[in-house]
Design a protein around this motif. Structure first.
Motif, mmCIF file in Angstrom:
data_model
loop_
_atom_site.group_PDB
_atom_site.id
_atom_site.type_symbol
_atom_site.label_atom_id
_atom_site.label_comp_id
_atom_site.label_asym_id
_atom_site.label_seq_id
_atom_site.Cartn_x
_atom_site.Cartn_y
_atom_site.Cartn_z
ATOM 1 N N SER A 30 0.831 -1.210 0.000
ATOM 2 C CA SER A 30 0.000 0.000 0.000
ATOM 3 C C SER A 30 0.865 1.259 0.000
ATOM 4 N N ARG A 31 2.160 1.092 0.179
ATOM 5 C CA ARG A 31 3.081 2.227 0.162
ATOM 6 C C ARG A 31 3.815 2.355 -1.162
ATOM 7 N N ASP A 32 3.366 1.639 -2.184
ATOM 8 C CA ASP A 32 4.022 1.704 -3.494
ATOM 9 C C ASP A 32 3.634 2.967 -4.251
ATOM 10 N N ALA A 33 4.623 3.806 -4.559
ATOM 11 C CA ALA A 33 4.421 4.844 -5.559
ATOM 12 C C ALA A 33 4.715 4.214 -6.919
ATOM 13 N N LEU A 34 4.061 4.727 -7.946
ATOM 14 C CA LEU A 34 4.186 4.149 -9.276
ATOM 15 C C LEU A 34 4.570 5.222 -10.281
ATOM 16 N N GLY A 35 5.284 4.802 -11.297
ATOM 17 C CA GLY A 35 5.707 5.766 -12.298
ATOM 18 C C GLY A 35 5.737 5.186 -13.697
ATOM 19 N N TRP A 36 5.687 6.074 -14.680
ATOM 20 C CA TRP A 36 5.871 5.732 -16.087
ATOM 21 C C TRP A 36 7.121 6.443 -16.593
ATOM 22 N N PHE A 37 7.923 5.688 -17.317
ATOM 23 C CA PHE A 37 9.100 6.226 -17.987
ATOM 24 C C PHE A 37 9.046 5.806 -19.448
ATOM 25 N N ARG A 38 9.846 6.453 -20.255
ATOM 26 C CA ARG A 38 9.904 6.059 -21.668
ATOM 27 C C ARG A 38 11.333 6.213 -22.185
ATOM 28 N N GLN A 39 11.635 5.429 -23.203
ATOM 29 C CA GLN A 39 12.957 5.487 -23.804
ATOM 30 C C GLN A 39 12.834 5.383 -25.320
ATOM 31 N N ALA A 40 13.263 6.419 -25.990
ATOM 32 C CA ALA A 40 13.273 6.439 -27.448
ATOM 33 C C ALA A 40 14.626 5.919 -27.930
ATOM 34 N N PRO A 41 14.691 5.439 -29.167
ATOM 35 C CA PRO A 41 15.958 4.911 -29.697
ATOM 36 C C PRO A 41 17.077 5.947 -29.616
ATOM 37 N N GLY A 42 18.202 5.543 -29.064
ATOM 38 C CA GLY A 42 19.352 6.420 -28.980
ATOM 39 C C GLY A 42 19.281 7.459 -27.875
ATOM 40 N N LYS A 43 18.236 7.383 -27.054
ATOM 41 C CA LYS A 43 18.080 8.375 -25.988
ATOM 42 C C LYS A 43 18.040 7.683 -24.637
ATOM 43 N N GLU A 44 18.270 8.481 -23.595
ATOM 44 C CA GLU A 44 18.205 7.941 -22.251
ATOM 45 C C GLU A 44 16.751 7.777 -21.815
ATOM 46 N N ARG A 45 16.558 6.915 -20.810
ATOM 47 C CA ARG A 45 15.223 6.735 -20.267
ATOM 48 C C ARG A 45 14.771 8.039 -19.623
ATOM 49 N N ALA A 97 7.034 1.395 -13.361
ATOM 50 C CA ALA A 97 7.961 1.111 -12.282
ATOM 51 C C ALA A 97 7.276 1.361 -10.946
ATOM 52 N N SER A 98 7.797 0.694 -9.905
ATOM 53 C CA SER A 98 7.225 0.883 -8.576
ATOM 54 C C SER A 98 8.322 0.975 -7.525
ATOM 55 N N VAL A 99 7.996 1.635 -6.441
ATOM 56 C CA VAL A 99 8.923 1.762 -5.324
ATOM 57 C C VAL A 99 8.116 1.957 -4.048
ATOM 58 N N VAL A 100 8.582 1.329 -2.983
ATOM 59 C CA VAL A 100 7.968 1.537 -1.672
ATOM 60 C C VAL A 100 8.444 2.880 -1.137
ATOM 61 N N THR A 101 7.502 3.749 -0.794
ATOM 62 C CA THR A 101 7.860 5.082 -0.326
ATOM 63 C C THR A 101 7.572 5.243 1.164
ATOM 64 N N MET A 102 8.306 6.174 1.760
ATOM 65 C CA MET A 102 8.117 6.431 3.183
ATOM 66 C C MET A 102 6.845 7.232 3.430
ATOM 67 N N GLY A 112 16.391 5.994 -10.840
ATOM 68 C CA GLY A 112 17.160 5.273 -9.841
ATOM 69 C C GLY A 112 16.443 5.076 -8.521
ATOM 70 N N GLN A 113 15.363 5.820 -8.297
ATOM 71 C CA GLN A 113 14.595 5.674 -7.072
ATOM 72 C C GLN A 113 13.682 4.448 -7.111
ATOM 73 N N TYR A 114 13.410 3.952 -8.286
ATOM 74 C CA TYR A 114 12.455 2.856 -8.427
ATOM 75 C C TYR A 114 13.141 1.496 -8.309
ATOM 76 N N HIS A 115 12.431 0.557 -7.702
ATOM 77 C CA HIS A 115 13.004 -0.755 -7.443
ATOM 78 C C HIS A 115 12.596 -1.799 -8.478
ATOM 79 N N TYR A 116 11.388 -1.697 -8.954
ATOM 80 C CA TYR A 116 10.871 -2.729 -9.858
ATOM 81 C C TYR A 116 10.427 -2.100 -11.170
ATOM 82 N N TRP A 117 10.647 -2.855 -12.247
ATOM 83 C CA TRP A 117 10.356 -2.366 -13.589
ATOM 84 C C TRP A 117 9.656 -3.434 -14.413
ATOM 85 N N GLY A 118 8.789 -2.975 -15.307
ATOM 86 C CA GLY A 118 8.190 -3.869 -16.272
ATOM 87 C C GLY A 118 9.104 -4.035 -17.486
ATOM 88 N N GLN A 119 8.638 -4.811 -18.447
ATOM 89 C CA GLN A 119 9.444 -5.126 -19.627
ATOM 90 C C GLN A 119 9.274 -4.089 -20.729
#
Length: 127
Positions: A30-45, A97-102, A112-119
């Motif tokens: 219940s303390r999981d914050a969630l996020g969306w990231f994206r990565q285009a070809p040749g670019k950083e996430r 991505a998800s991470v347990v937050t305080m 880098g704050q996130y612990h788990y990632w999808g494919q």
């Protein structure tokens, strides 16, 4: 361990909409914050959006504000990203991505704050 599975990507035209989903399983909290990231070809996430553990706080990168909406349904352990008015520059692989937050209102924006990632799921927007 938390497993994240994204779906909903595809090939669309500029101006169209897509709705991405991210289903969580395993040791979800219940303390999981969630996020969306994206990565285009040749670019950083790149950070796209995040939502706090209690769902009351959201944060977006400027380039998607107004056009994208992040939400969560914790009864179904699912997070969504509604993407409207898509542009060719939105083309990328989208990751959840998800991470347990305080604190329940935290909305982490650094990968880098996130612990788990999808494919990832591919979103391609043609002009």
């Amino acid at each position: 361990q938390v497993r994240l599975v994204e779906s909903g990507g595809g090939l669309v035209q500029a101006g169209d909409s897509l709705r991405l989903s991210c289903v969580r399983s395993g040791s979800v909290s219940s303390r999981d914050a969630l996020g969306w990231f994206r990565q285009a070809p040749g670019k950083e996430r790149e950070f796209v959006a995040s939502i706090s553990a209690n769902g009351g706080n959201t944060y977006y990168v400027d380039s998607v504000k107004v056009r994208f909406t992040i939400s969560r349904d914790d009864d179904k352990n699912t997070m969504f990203l509604q993407m409207n008015s898509l542009k060719p520059e939105d083309t990328a692989v989208y990751y959840c991505a998800s991470v347990v937050t305080m604190f329940s209102m935290d909305t982490p924006i650094v990968a880098g704050q996130y612990h788990y990632w999808g494919q990832g799921t591919q979103v391609t927007v043609s002009s």
